[in-house]
Design a protein around this motif. Structure first.
Motif, PDB file in Angstrom:
ATOM      1  N   GLN A  25       0.835  -1.209   0.000  1.00 44.20           N
ATOM      2  CA  GLN A  25       0.000   0.000   0.000  1.00 44.20           C
ATOM      3  C   GLN A  25       0.868   1.257   0.000  1.00 44.20           C
ATOM      4  N   LEU A  26       1.948   1.240   0.760  1.00 41.05           N
ATOM      5  CA  LEU A  26       2.864   2.380   0.790  1.00 41.05           C
ATOM      6  C   LEU A  26       3.522   2.571  -0.570  1.00 41.05           C
ATOM      7  N   MET A  27       3.896   1.483  -1.205  1.00 43.07           N
ATOM      8  CA  MET A  27       4.525   1.583  -2.517  1.00 43.07           C
ATOM      9  C   MET A  27       3.590   2.244  -3.526  1.00 43.07           C
ATOM     10  N   PHE A  28       2.333   1.805  -3.541  1.00 42.65           N
ATOM     11  CA  PHE A  28       1.368   2.402  -4.463  1.00 42.65           C
ATOM     12  C   PHE A  28       1.029   3.836  -4.075  1.00 42.65           C
ATOM     13  N   ALA A  29       1.016   4.122  -2.778  1.00 39.49           N
ATOM     14  CA  ALA A  29       0.776   5.495  -2.322  1.00 39.49           C
ATOM     15  C   ALA A  29       1.903   6.409  -2.777  1.00 39.49           C
ATOM     16  N   SER A  30       3.132   5.889  -2.786  1.00 42.48           N
ATOM     17  CA  SER A  30       4.273   6.694  -3.222  1.00 42.48           C
ATOM     18  C   SER A  30       4.187   6.992  -4.720  1.00 42.48           C
ATOM     19  N   VAL A  31       3.749   6.017  -5.512  1.00 44.09           N
ATOM     20  CA  VAL A  31       3.574   6.234  -6.949  1.00 44.09           C
ATOM     21  C   VAL A  31       2.499   7.291  -7.190  1.00 44.09           C
ATOM     22  N   THR A  32       1.414   7.201  -6.436  1.00 44.63           N
ATOM     23  CA  THR A  32       0.345   8.199  -6.534  1.00 44.63           C
ATOM     24  C   THR A  32       0.863   9.577  -6.171  1.00 44.63           C
ATOM     25  N   TYR A  33       1.687   9.643  -5.131  1.00 46.32           N
ATOM     26  CA  TYR A  33       2.226  10.922  -4.660  1.00 46.32           C
ATOM     27  C   TYR A  33       3.048  11.606  -5.739  1.00 46.32           C
ATOM     28  N   ILE A  34       4.032  10.915  -6.294  1.00 46.03           N
ATOM     29  CA  ILE A  34       4.930  11.568  -7.249  1.00 46.03           C
ATOM     30  C   ILE A  34       4.198  11.919  -8.545  1.00 46.03           C
ATOM     31  N   THR A  35       3.248  11.076  -8.959  1.00 47.34           N
ATOM     32  CA  THR A  35       2.493  11.362 -10.186  1.00 47.34           C
ATOM     33  C   THR A  35       1.620  12.594 -10.019  1.00 47.34           C
ATOM     34  N   LEU A  36       0.852  12.634  -8.929  1.00 50.99           N
ATOM     35  CA  LEU A  36      -0.029  13.777  -8.694  1.00 50.99           C
ATOM     36  C   LEU A  36       0.768  15.033  -8.376  1.00 50.99           C
ATOM     37  N   LEU A  37       1.912  14.885  -7.702  1.00 47.11           N
ATOM     38  CA  LEU A  37       2.768  16.043  -7.440  1.00 47.11           C
ATOM     39  C   LEU A  37       3.186  16.698  -8.755  1.00 47.11           C
ATOM     40  N   GLN A  38       3.613  15.909  -9.695  1.00 44.60           N
ATOM     41  CA  GLN A  38       4.063  16.463 -10.975  1.00 44.60           C
ATOM     42  C   GLN A  38       2.911  17.126 -11.725  1.00 44.60           C
ATOM     43  N   ILE A  39       1.738  16.532 -11.661  1.00 52.89           N
ATOM     44  CA  ILE A  39       0.568  17.130 -12.295  1.00 52.89           C
ATOM     45  C   ILE A  39       0.211  18.457 -11.627  1.00 52.89           C
ATOM     46  N   ILE A  40       0.233  18.483 -10.298  1.00 51.63           N
ATOM     47  CA  ILE A  40      -0.091  19.707  -9.561  1.00 51.63           C
ATOM     48  C   ILE A  40       0.910  20.807  -9.868  1.00 51.63           C
ATOM     49  N   TYR A  41       2.196  20.470  -9.895  1.00 53.61           N
ATOM     50  CA  TYR A  41       3.231  21.465 -10.220  1.00 53.61           C
ATOM     51  C   TYR A  41       2.961  22.097 -11.586  1.00 53.61           C
ATOM     52  N   VAL A  42       2.661  21.260 -12.580  1.00 54.92           N
ATOM     53  CA  VAL A  42       2.439  21.759 -13.940  1.00 54.92           C
ATOM     54  C   VAL A  42       1.163  22.595 -14.003  1.00 54.92           C
ATOM     55  N   LEU A  43       0.066  22.079 -13.440  1.00 52.46           N
ATOM     56  CA  LEU A  43      -1.198  22.826 -13.451  1.00 52.46           C
ATOM     57  C   LEU A  43      -1.065  24.152 -12.722  1.00 52.46           C
ATOM     58  N   ASP A  44      -0.331  24.146 -11.611  1.00 56.83           N
ATOM     59  CA  ASP A  44      -0.128  25.374 -10.833  1.00 56.83           C
ATOM     60  C   ASP A  44       0.532  26.450 -11.700  1.00 56.83           C
ATOM     61  N   LYS A  45       1.536  26.058 -12.462  1.00 57.68           N
ATOM     62  CA  LYS A  45       2.239  27.017 -13.316  1.00 57.68           C
ATOM     63  C   LYS A  45       1.305  27.608 -14.368  1.00 57.68           C
ATOM     64  N   PHE A  46       0.544  26.762 -15.053  1.00 58.21           N
ATOM     65  CA  PHE A  46      -0.270  27.249 -16.151  1.00 58.21           C
ATOM     66  C   PHE A  46      -1.519  27.991 -15.664  1.00 58.21           C
ATOM     67  N   ILE A  47      -2.052  27.587 -14.524  1.00 56.50           N
ATOM     68  CA  ILE A  47      -3.189  28.323 -13.956  1.00 56.50           C
ATOM     69  C   ILE A  47      -2.749  29.724 -13.561  1.00 56.50           C
ATOM     70  N   ARG A  48      -1.549  29.845 -12.980  1.00 56.69           N
ATOM     71  CA  ARG A  48      -1.028  31.166 -12.637  1.00 56.69           C
ATOM     72  C   ARG A  48      -0.828  32.026 -13.885  1.00 56.69           C
ATOM     73  N   ALA A  49      -0.409  31.383 -14.978  1.00 54.86           N
ATOM     74  CA  ALA A  49      -0.182  32.121 -16.225  1.00 54.86           C
ATOM     75  C   ALA A  49      -1.495  32.611 -16.827  1.00 54.86           C
ATOM     76  N   TRP A  50      -2.572  31.871 -16.623  1.00 57.85           N
ATOM     77  CA  TRP A  50      -3.857  32.234 -17.200  1.00 57.85           C
ATOM     78  C   TRP A  50      -4.580  33.304 -16.383  1.00 57.85           C
ATOM     79  N   ILE A  51      -4.314  33.324 -15.078  1.00 59.36           N
ATOM     80  CA  ILE A  51      -5.031  34.275 -14.205  1.00 59.36           C
ATOM     81  C   ILE A  51      -4.526  35.693 -14.419  1.00 59.36           C
TER      82      ILE A  51
END
Length: 296
Positions: free
Chosen positions: A270-296
């Motif tokens: 469960q921890l292993m899969f949670a870690s995969v979820t963490y890094i994947t969603l982290l990268q998505i959040i980082y990218v979305l954060d940048k582009f949302i800031r650019a659009w606002i």
């Protein structure tokens, strides 16, 4: 009969290059590119994806050549193309060599620094990490270096420069790998033991390993939130996104603490899969954060 043979060849090709792992690495690289680029060049994105896949595929093919006898001892790897006899060592080496040359060439076309880091990742993974896996638990530390390169590689591909921003991306994925691989090592401990691999920091599923998993999970969360402070150059994360990543980190930390309490394979998985979820969603959040800031 021909269709079956074609399916088997395709399946073996996917296995020798570890396609799912390669795709996840490409995803990290592309995320890093989106973070670093002021203007998205989709030709560069395509080259980065192709070059990244080739480099990871080469590393995995070399790895399976070197570890073919050990792979035959473990349940999860004994059916790989080489130990099962479906693919010869020569063919695997040809694939690895072609992928290496093409991978470096494609990344060099983006810029020389990107190609350099790609080549470094292959050398560290194949010539240093792989031999050390059967000798010392420190192999995970060494393996964390090539494993952390993809996220920052995308930024370097976008900017042709290495500075604090890609360095931060590198550190995030570097620290993340410890709880991820130690959870995997705990889960598959018996199989790794059959192959003679040292994947846990103490060599055992004990208190020392569980404590270190918790500590490195905390470090991963802290490093992931540093861009919120505005001290990482043009790599910035808004407080809202910081909160989301912190909550994701708490989920991973929860499983790390549960592993400390339960010491069982189920929680490690469960921890292993949670870690995969963490890094994947982290990268998505980082990218979305940048582009949302650019659009606002």
């Amino acid at each position: 009969m021909a269709v079956t043979t074609s399916v088997n060849i395709t399946s073996d090709f996917k296995e020798i290059t570890k396609m799912r792992l390669a795709v996840s690495v490409v995803f990290s690289s592309v995320a890093g590119y989106f973070l670093g680029a002021n203007v998205i060049d989709f030709v560069t994105v395509l080259l980065l994806a192709i070059g990244g896949y080739l480099m990871v595929g080469a590393s995995n093919a070399y790895n399976q050549v070197i570890e073919r006898d050990l792979d035959a001892l473990m349940n999860r790897t004994k059916n790989r193309p080489i130990p099962s006899g479906r693919m010869s060592v020569t063919r695997a080496l040809i694939i690895a060599s072609i992928f290496t040359v093409l991978g470096v060439a494609v990344l060099y076309f983006i810029n020389p620094i990107t190609a350099m880091f790609g080549a470094i990742s292959i050398v560290l993974y194949v010539a240093v990490y792989t031999p050390l896996k059967t000798k010392t638990p420190l192999s995970v530390f060494i393996g964390a270096f090539p494993g952390a390169i993809p996220f920052m590689l995308g930024w370097v591909a976008a900017t042709n420069d290495f500075s604090i921003e890609p360095g931060t991306l590198f550190m995030i994925q570097f620290f993340w790998q410890f709880p991820h691989f130690w959870a995997l090592g705990w889960w598959l401990y018996d199989d790794y033991e059959r192959g003679g691999f040292f994947m846990l920091p103490t060599g055992k599923r004990d208190t020392g390993t569980a404590v270190q998993i918790i500590l490195y999970t905390i470090w991963t969360i802290i490093i992931s939130l540093v861009p919120v402070t505005g001290q990482t150059g043009s790599l910035y994360l808004t407080p809202v996104s910081g909160v989301l990543i912190f909550l994701l980190g708490l989920l991973m930390l929860r499983y790390a603490i549960l592993l400390y309490k339960r010491r069982d394979e189920k929680t490690a998985r469960q921890l292993m899969f949670a870690s995969v979820t963490y890094i994947t969603l982290l990268q998505i959040i980082y990218v979305l954060d940048k582009f949302i800031r650019a659009w606002i």
